[in-house]
Design a protein around this motif. Structure first.
Motif, short mmCIF file in Angstrom:
data_model
loop_
_atom_site.label_atom_id
_atom_site.label_comp_id
_atom_site.label_asym_id
_atom_site.label_seq_id
_atom_site.Cartn_x
_atom_site.Cartn_y
_atom_site.Cartn_z
N GLY A 206 0.78 -1.23 0.00
CA GLY A 206 0.00 0.00 0.00
C GLY A 206 0.81 1.28 0.00
O GLY A 206 0.24 2.37 0.12
N VAL A 207 2.13 1.19 -0.11
CA VAL A 207 3.00 2.37 -0.04
C VAL A 207 3.79 2.53 -1.33
O VAL A 207 4.33 1.55 -1.86
N TRP A 208 3.85 3.76 -1.84
CA TRP A 208 4.64 4.07 -3.04
C TRP A 208 5.99 4.68 -2.66
O TRP A 208 6.07 5.48 -1.72
N ARG A 209 7.03 4.32 -3.40
CA ARG A 209 8.33 4.97 -3.32
C ARG A 209 8.73 5.43 -4.71
O ARG A 209 8.26 4.89 -5.70
N LYS A 210 9.60 6.43 -4.77
CA LYS A 210 9.95 7.00 -6.06
C LYS A 210 11.44 7.33 -6.14
O LYS A 210 12.04 7.78 -5.16
N TRP A 211 12.03 7.06 -7.31
CA TRP A 211 13.44 7.39 -7.58
C TRP A 211 13.51 8.26 -8.83
O TRP A 211 12.85 7.95 -9.85
#
Length: 225
Positions: A206-211
């Protein structure tokens, strides 16, 4: 009953009226009685194997070469029963009067007002807007560890399919990306999503991460994974 030795003999007694029966491929008899489907081996008591669809009075039964049982009804169309699962097969008319299988494995169903229907095995099923998919052009697709499908559209939209329904992934879902270009799942349960100009995104639990370039990417556009 059965005609034997010059006279009729009662073979099977069932509580509900028998509306259809047919010989199976393994010395068995299929029987539709009331709202139940029975299978009877020679010399044995009939065994209830399943329930017929609601309000579907069976009038013709046919077992094909794969062992699937086809059930033609008087007002609810055609059904295919195999492995305990009942599937409705679309036809041109609700009343089925006859069923036959040809040498190529095609099934023919006669109707009481819609002509003759040819039913062929289909190797692929089209999933489009009629199946709740929010777009028609898919450029990348993957299945996550939970069996959910993820699809990226040609116009950059991202959608997830689960429990037979599709949903668009939008900013309301905390989706941090932009135009999605590709999707790929990893064995750990996560899903990676590349974008045209907003870096690489990762979704898990349920969690987004971004690079982005600030995090070491050479460029913010990711075309394949």
């Amino acid at each position: 009953g059965v005609w034997q030795h010059g006279r009729w003999q009662v073979s099977i007694n069932l509580e509900a009226p028998v509306t259809a029966f047919s010989a199976g491929s393994r010395s068995n008899l299929w029987i539709a009685a009331g709202s139940r489907l029975f299978r009877c081996e020679v010399g044995q008591v009939p065994v209830a194997t399943g329930a017929l669809p609601t309000n579907a009075a069976a009038v013709v039964l046919f077992e094909d070469r794969s062992g699937a049982l086809w059930i033609g009804t008087v007002s609810e169309g055609l059904f295919r029963w195999q492995g305990g699962e009942m599937e409705k097969v679309p036809t041109s008319h609700r009343e089925i009067t006859s069923i036959y299988e040809d040498q190529e494995g095609n099934l023919w169903a006669g109707t009481a007002g819609g002509g003759l229907n040819l039913i062929r095995p289909r190797a692929a099923t089209l999933i489009g807007r009629d199946s709740d998919l929010p777009f028609d052009s898919v450029i990348s697709i993957t299945a996550d560890a939970g069996g959910n499908l993820w699809a990226a559209a040609q116009d950059g939209q991202l959608a997830r399919g689960r429990n037979g329904r599709w949903e668009l992934i939008t900013s309301a879902s905390n989706w941090p990306g932009g135009n999605a270009t590709c999707v790929a799942a990893d064995p750990g349960g996560g899903v990676w999503v590349g974008t045209s100009a907003r870096g690489l995104n990762y979704f898990r639990d349920g969690v987004w991460r971004k690079w982005t370039q600030r995090d070491g990417l050479i460029i913010d556009g990711v075309r394949s994974l």
